[in-house]
Design a protein around this motif. Structure first.
Motif, PDB file in Angstrom:
ATOM      1  N   PRO A   1       0.804  -1.233   0.000  1.00 34.79           N
ATOM      2  CA  PRO A   1       0.000   0.000   0.000  1.00 34.79           C
ATOM      3  C   PRO A   1       0.834   1.279   0.000  1.00 34.79           C
ATOM      4  O   PRO A   1       0.319   2.343  -0.307  1.00 34.79           O
ATOM      5  CB  PRO A   1      -0.831  -0.130   1.282  1.00 34.79           C
ATOM      6  CG  PRO A   1      -0.065  -1.064   2.155  1.00 34.79           C
ATOM      7  CD  PRO A   1       0.589  -2.031   1.215  1.00 34.79           C
ATOM      8  N   LEU A   2       2.127   1.163   0.343  1.00 31.16           N
ATOM      9  CA  LEU A   2       2.993   2.351   0.398  1.00 31.16           C
ATOM     10  C   LEU A   2       3.705   2.612  -0.926  1.00 31.16           C
ATOM     11  O   LEU A   2       4.397   3.627  -1.073  1.00 31.16           O
ATOM     12  CB  LEU A   2       4.029   2.186   1.515  1.00 31.16           C
ATOM     13  CG  LEU A   2       3.469   1.997   2.927  1.00 31.16           C
ATOM     14  CD1 LEU A   2       4.598   1.813   3.920  1.00 31.16           C
ATOM     15  CD2 LEU A   2       2.580   3.168   3.324  1.00 31.16           C
ATOM     16  N   ARG A   3       3.554   1.695  -1.896  1.00 29.17           N
ATOM     17  CA  ARG A   3       4.250   1.843  -3.171  1.00 29.17           C
ATOM     18  C   ARG A   3       3.239   2.095  -4.294  1.00 29.17           C
ATOM     19  O   ARG A   3       2.104   1.625  -4.247  1.00 29.17           O
ATOM     20  CB  ARG A   3       5.070   0.598  -3.492  1.00 29.17           C
ATOM     21  CG  ARG A   3       6.040   0.202  -2.392  1.00 29.17           C
ATOM     22  CD  ARG A   3       6.971  -0.885  -2.841  1.00 29.17           C
ATOM     23  NE  ARG A   3       7.927  -0.374  -3.825  1.00 29.17           N
ATOM     24  CZ  ARG A   3       8.763  -1.156  -4.506  1.00 29.17           C
ATOM     25  NH1 ARG A   3       8.734  -2.460  -4.323  1.00 29.17           N
ATOM     26  NH2 ARG A   3       9.609  -0.639  -5.362  1.00 29.17           N
ATOM     27  N   THR A   4       3.674   2.812  -5.300  1.00 27.79           N
ATOM     28  CA  THR A   4       2.803   3.116  -6.431  1.00 27.79           C
ATOM     29  C   THR A   4       2.676   1.909  -7.348  1.00 27.79           C
ATOM     30  O   THR A   4       3.460   0.959  -7.273  1.00 27.79           O
ATOM     31  CB  THR A   4       3.342   4.301  -7.242  1.00 27.79           C
ATOM     32  OG1 THR A   4       4.612   3.920  -7.811  1.00 27.79           O
ATOM     33  CG2 THR A   4       3.509   5.536  -6.377  1.00 27.79           C
ATOM     34  N   ALA A   5       1.674   1.992  -8.225  1.00 25.29           N
ATOM     35  CA  ALA A   5       1.481   0.919  -9.210  1.00 25.29           C
ATOM     36  C   ALA A   5       2.713   0.769 -10.087  1.00 25.29           C
ATOM     37  O   ALA A   5       3.168  -0.350 -10.367  1.00 25.29           O
ATOM     38  CB  ALA A   5       0.249   1.230 -10.058  1.00 25.29           C
TER      39      ALA A   5
ATOM     40  N   ARG B   1       3.862   0.776 -21.065  1.00 28.50           N
ATOM     41  CA  ARG B   1       3.553  -0.292 -22.008  1.00 28.50           C
ATOM     42  C   ARG B   1       2.967  -1.502 -21.298  1.00 28.50           C
ATOM     43  O   ARG B   1       2.019  -2.125 -21.791  1.00 28.50           O
ATOM     44  CB  ARG B   1       4.814  -0.704 -22.779  1.00 28.50           C
ATOM     45  CG  ARG B   1       4.536  -1.660 -23.934  1.00 28.50           C
ATOM     46  CD  ARG B   1       5.809  -2.040 -24.658  1.00 28.50           C
ATOM     47  NE  ARG B   1       6.590  -3.007 -23.911  1.00 28.50           N
ATOM     48  CZ  ARG B   1       6.329  -4.314 -23.888  1.00 28.50           C
ATOM     49  NH1 ARG B   1       5.289  -4.800 -24.547  1.00 28.50           N
ATOM     50  NH2 ARG B   1       7.097  -5.137 -23.206  1.00 28.50           N
ATOM     51  N   ARG B   2       3.527  -1.811 -20.133  1.00 25.78           N
ATOM     52  CA  ARG B   2       3.016  -2.956 -19.368  1.00 25.78           C
ATOM     53  C   ARG B   2       1.609  -2.676 -18.844  1.00 25.78           C
ATOM     54  O   ARG B   2       0.776  -3.579 -18.784  1.00 25.78           O
ATOM     55  CB  ARG B   2       3.966  -3.249 -18.201  1.00 25.78           C
ATOM     56  CG  ARG B   2       5.363  -3.658 -18.645  1.00 25.78           C
ATOM     57  CD  ARG B   2       5.366  -5.007 -19.324  1.00 25.78           C
ATOM     58  NE  ARG B   2       6.707  -5.399 -19.738  1.00 25.78           N
ATOM     59  CZ  ARG B   2       7.075  -6.648 -19.948  1.00 25.78           C
ATOM     60  NH1 ARG B   2       6.210  -7.632 -19.819  1.00 25.78           N
ATOM     61  NH2 ARG B   2       8.306  -6.919 -20.323  1.00 25.78           N
ATOM     62  N   LEU B   3       1.335  -1.444 -18.445  1.00 21.80           N
ATOM     63  CA  LEU B   3      -0.019  -1.093 -18.023  1.00 21.80           C
ATOM     64  C   LEU B   3      -0.988  -1.187 -19.195  1.00 21.80           C
ATOM     65  O   LEU B   3      -2.111  -1.678 -19.056  1.00 21.80           O
ATOM     66  CB  LEU B   3      -0.043   0.319 -17.434  1.00 21.80           C
ATOM     67  CG  LEU B   3       0.577   0.486 -16.041  1.00 21.80           C
ATOM     68  CD1 LEU B   3       0.668   1.953 -15.669  1.00 21.80           C
ATOM     69  CD2 LEU B   3      -0.238  -0.275 -14.992  1.00 21.80           C
ATOM     70  N   ALA B   4      -0.556  -0.733 -20.349  1.00 23.27           N
ATOM     71  CA  ALA B   4      -1.408  -0.794 -21.540  1.00 23.27           C
ATOM     72  C   ALA B   4      -1.718  -2.236 -21.914  1.00 23.27           C
ATOM     73  O   ALA B   4      -2.816  -2.541 -22.419  1.00 23.27           O
ATOM     74  CB  ALA B   4      -0.728  -0.076 -22.698  1.00 23.27           C
TER      75      ALA B   4
ATOM     76  N   VAL C   1      -1.868   6.324 -13.965  1.00 22.21           N
ATOM     77  CA  VAL C   1      -2.129   5.254 -12.995  1.00 22.21           C
ATOM     78  C   VAL C   1      -0.832   4.773 -12.363  1.00 22.21           C
ATOM     79  O   VAL C   1      -0.813   4.343 -11.205  1.00 22.21           O
ATOM     80  CB  VAL C   1      -2.886   4.093 -13.674  1.00 22.21           C
ATOM     81  CG1 VAL C   1      -2.980   2.878 -12.747  1.00 22.21           C
ATOM     82  CG2 VAL C   1      -4.285   4.540 -14.090  1.00 22.21           C
ATOM     83  N   ALA C   2       0.274   4.870 -13.094  1.00 23.55           N
ATOM     84  CA  ALA C   2       1.574   4.422 -12.569  1.00 23.55           C
ATOM     85  C   ALA C   2       1.952   5.164 -11.301  1.00 23.55           C
ATOM     86  O   ALA C   2       2.666   4.627 -10.443  1.00 23.55           O
ATOM     87  CB  ALA C   2       2.660   4.608 -13.630  1.00 23.55           C
ATOM     88  N   GLY C   3       1.480   6.389 -11.130  1.00 24.13           N
ATOM     89  CA  GLY C   3       1.827   7.178  -9.961  1.00 24.13           C
ATOM     90  C   GLY C   3       0.840   7.048  -8.816  1.00 24.13           C
ATOM     91  O   GLY C   3       1.008   7.708  -7.787  1.00 24.13           O
ATOM     92  N   ARG C   4      -0.163   6.195  -8.952  1.00 28.11           N
ATOM     93  CA  ARG C   4      -1.176   6.054  -7.909  1.00 28.11           C
ATOM     94  C   ARG C   4      -0.885   4.852  -7.012  1.00 28.11           C
ATOM     95  O   ARG C   4      -0.300   3.867  -7.438  1.00 28.11           O
ATOM     96  CB  ARG C   4      -2.568   5.924  -8.533  1.00 28.11           C
ATOM     97  CG  ARG C   4      -3.004   7.198  -9.252  1.00 28.11           C
ATOM     98  CD  ARG C   4      -4.310   7.004  -9.982  1.00 28.11           C
ATOM     99  NE  ARG C   4      -4.630   8.181 -10.789  1.00 28.11           N
ATOM    100  CZ  ARG C   4      -5.532   8.209 -11.736  1.00 28.11           C
ATOM    101  NH1 ARG C   4      -6.221   7.107 -12.026  1.00 28.11           N
ATOM    102  NH2 ARG C   4      -5.773   9.319 -12.410  1.00 28.11           N
ATOM    103  N   HIS C   5      -1.354   4.959  -5.755  1.00 23.84           N
ATOM    104  CA  HIS C   5      -1.203   3.875  -4.787  1.00 23.84           C
ATOM    105  C   HIS C   5      -2.423   2.945  -4.866  1.00 23.84           C
ATOM    106  O   HIS C   5      -3.490   3.346  -5.360  1.00 23.84           O
ATOM    107  CB  HIS C   5      -1.053   4.441  -3.371  1.00 23.84           C
ATOM    108  CG  HIS C   5       0.246   5.161  -3.159  1.00 23.84           C
ATOM    109  ND1 HIS C   5       0.434   6.470  -3.548  1.00 23.84           N
ATOM    110  CD2 HIS C   5       1.427   4.748  -2.610  1.00 23.84           C
ATOM    111  CE1 HIS C   5       1.673   6.847  -3.244  1.00 23.84           C
ATOM    112  NE2 HIS C   5       2.295   5.824  -2.680  1.00 23.84           N
TER     113      HIS C   5
END
Length: 554
Positions: A95-99, A118-121, A130-134
């Protein structure tokens, strides 16, 4: 991956002689009730058994043996050749790290923003923010997509997916399963899918292995097993699956519960619950015998065909005006999020009204407003008897019965305490309450930890009924139960009757119970009417999408 003669033991034997193989590009399903050993088989295959458990046998990748190897050897394949996707993404995501940080960790030196994006896509997340969200900033479906992206970031040859969609609504579940299928096809990756949802297993898998009491009792091509099960346990599980296209006159579950592997080590594991069992079944352990190409079963007998279950006649509607609940223009906001945007519905006396919708549709907020746990911003909740206290008018059965049962109290004490809050006239005793939900009086001395999941849910229902409420709210009461236990609980709710507001994301389940149906989407009612009318001829596109997402057994 090839698993041979796998045994897992701790204080006692848990997994007893499992053989399983997953080839590149193949999806193999491992199904069975809770306690059958599915998850521990998967954890042993990934070298992640909990402390106190030990494994024997063989787990091999390309002929290299890993079972019993040091952690250093496991780390050389875990996350690269084999990866694990769990039911609860919170179990995988810090929970303390971003996606993005979770994905970058698995990329091992390729952690550029472009690669993370690319991996999220690849898992259907096109928004790079979204990469910067927890994890807590994401929906359940989005968290599972991020967990899948992290599991796939090491480009594994085998993905072990342990109940990856159990907690998700139908449309999100369908999206995740199709996502796994498309990634698998693109990569030629093998998938071992562990699930208790037979509809999911038979729709997604090429082959299915059925586990019971620590051993595989049947395996073969998915379509063949669905059409003609060769083991009574497989047939019983299939018979318990609720139909999405019709209401059945009777819901059939398997009697009894799963024994431990140690209790049935020398006999047919299913004999005590099997209607076809003979004396021979208790004298020896049936081996897995060949029935044909890829078909094996551990049964001494020919399985009888599944009995045809007649379709139920439509229930009579309660008389107009006999209402126990009326909700009018209910609205609730949480900050900028509209949870309820003007919901209206009613429940007649003796009627069951189903409320369906995906995550974020407002189902649970609606229930909490009716229960008085949340104050709406506007609108009204009118109950039949405004004089009686609300807890006597409305009771709730939750998804997890442990939330309503005190683990330190015996069943009898919990029921007696609850009944004391109800009216004195006609008050039911502990014995009567247990009989009402089909449990023996001896269960009064047990604690929740000594009961199965289905038994705990029966006690939770008895506790809710003890105050003789006008309305029973059921909030996903069977979502976490095995298909056989689910059938028993649904049949019990049918028998108990009364007025119910039944909240679920499972359209096959609601078909079996509800007289009328209300479909919620983004806090609004998009369709309502008789259950058969709505499900057979949906008028709204959202309802049609929900129906299209329901997995089907061939």
């Amino acid at each position: 991956m090839r698993i041979s003669a796998l045994r897992v033991a701790g204080a006692g034997l848990i997994v007893d002689g499992v053989d399983l193989e997953v080839s590149p590009g193949e999806t193999v399903g491992l199904v069975g009730e809770s306690g059958s050993g599915k998850s521990l088989t998967a954890r042993a295959a990934a070298g992640l058994l909990p402390k106190g458990l030990r494994a024997e046998g063989s787990v091999a990748f390309d002929g290299r043996e890993f079972l019993g190897a040091r952690e250093r050897r496991w780390r050389s394949v875990r996350g690269t050749r084999v990866s694990l996707l769990m039911q609860d993404p919170f179990a995988m995501l810090n929970p303390l790290r971003t996606a993005g940080a979770h994905i970058a960790e698995s990329l091992r030196g390729r952690e550029s923003r472009a690669e993370v994006a690319r991996r999220l896509a690849e898992v259907g997340i096109d928004d790079p923010r979204v990469a910067g969200r927890h994890p807590f900033q994401l929906s359940g479906g989005m968290r599972q997509r991020v967990a899948l992206a992290a599991a796939l970031a090491g480009d594994p040859e085998l993905l072990i997916a342990d109940e990856p969609t159990t907690a998700l609504d139908a449309t999100t579940q369908h999206d995740i399963l199709m996502l796994i299928k498309s990634v698998q096809a693109a990569r030629g990756m093998g998938v071992l899918l562990i699930t208790h949802d037979l509809r999911v297993a038979f729709e997604l898998c090429d082959r299915v292995a059925v586990m019971y009491a620590g051993r595989v009792v049947e395996q073969g091509p998915a379509a063949e097993l669905a059409k003609s099960p060769a083991h009574p346990y497989t047939a019983g599980l299939l018979a318990a699956v609720p139909a999405a296209d019709r209401r059945l006159a009777r819901l059939s579950g398997i009697r009894g519960s799963v024994p431990t592997a140690a209790q049935v080590a020398a006999t047919c594991a299913f004999a005590a619950r099997c209607d076809q069992a003979t004396h021979a079944c208790e004298e020896e352990r049936p081996p897995l015998r060949e029935l044909g190409p890829g078909r094996r079963t551990a049964c001494l007998h020919e399985v009888r065909p599944r009995p045809h279950v007649e379709e139920a006649t439509p229930p009579e509607r309660p008389a107009a005006g006999a209402e126990v609940l009326r909700v009018t223009d209910l609205r609730k906001r949480y900050g900028g999020h509209v949870a309820l945007g003007g919901v209206s519905l009613h429940v007649g006396r003796g009627e069951t009204v189903g409320v369906v919708g995906g995550s974020g549709s407002g189902k649970t907020t609606l229930a909490r407003c009716v229960l008085g746990l949340v104050a709406p911003d506007s609108g009204t909740v009118a109950l039949a008897d405004a004089v009686r206290p609300r807890h006597r008018l409305v009771q709730c059965v939750f998804q997890d019965p442990s939330t309503s049962l005190n683990p330190a109290m015996t069943v009898g004490a919990a029921l007696a305490e609850a009944a004391a809050q109800g009216p004195e006239e006609g008050r039911l005793g502990v014995r009567e309450l247990l009989e009402l939900v089909g449990l023996p009086a001896s269960y009064a001395g047990r604690r929740p930890a000594g009961l199965s999941g289905g038994e705990r849910q029966r006690v939770a229902i008895a506790r809710a009924l003890s105050v003789r409420p006008e309305l029973l709210i059921c909030d996903e009461p069977v979502a976490s139960l095995d298909v056989s236990v689910q059938a028993h609980v649904l049949e019990l709710l049918r028998e108990v009757g009364g007025s119910m507001l039944f909240i679920t994301h499972d359209l096959a389940v609601v078909r079996q119970l509800a007289d009328r149906l209300v479909v919620l989407s983004r806090g609004e009612v998009v369709e309502s009417g008789g259950t058969a009318e709505v499900l057979d001829s949906p008028a709204h596109d959202y309802t049609r999408r929900l129906l299209a997402s329901v997995p089907a057994i061939p």
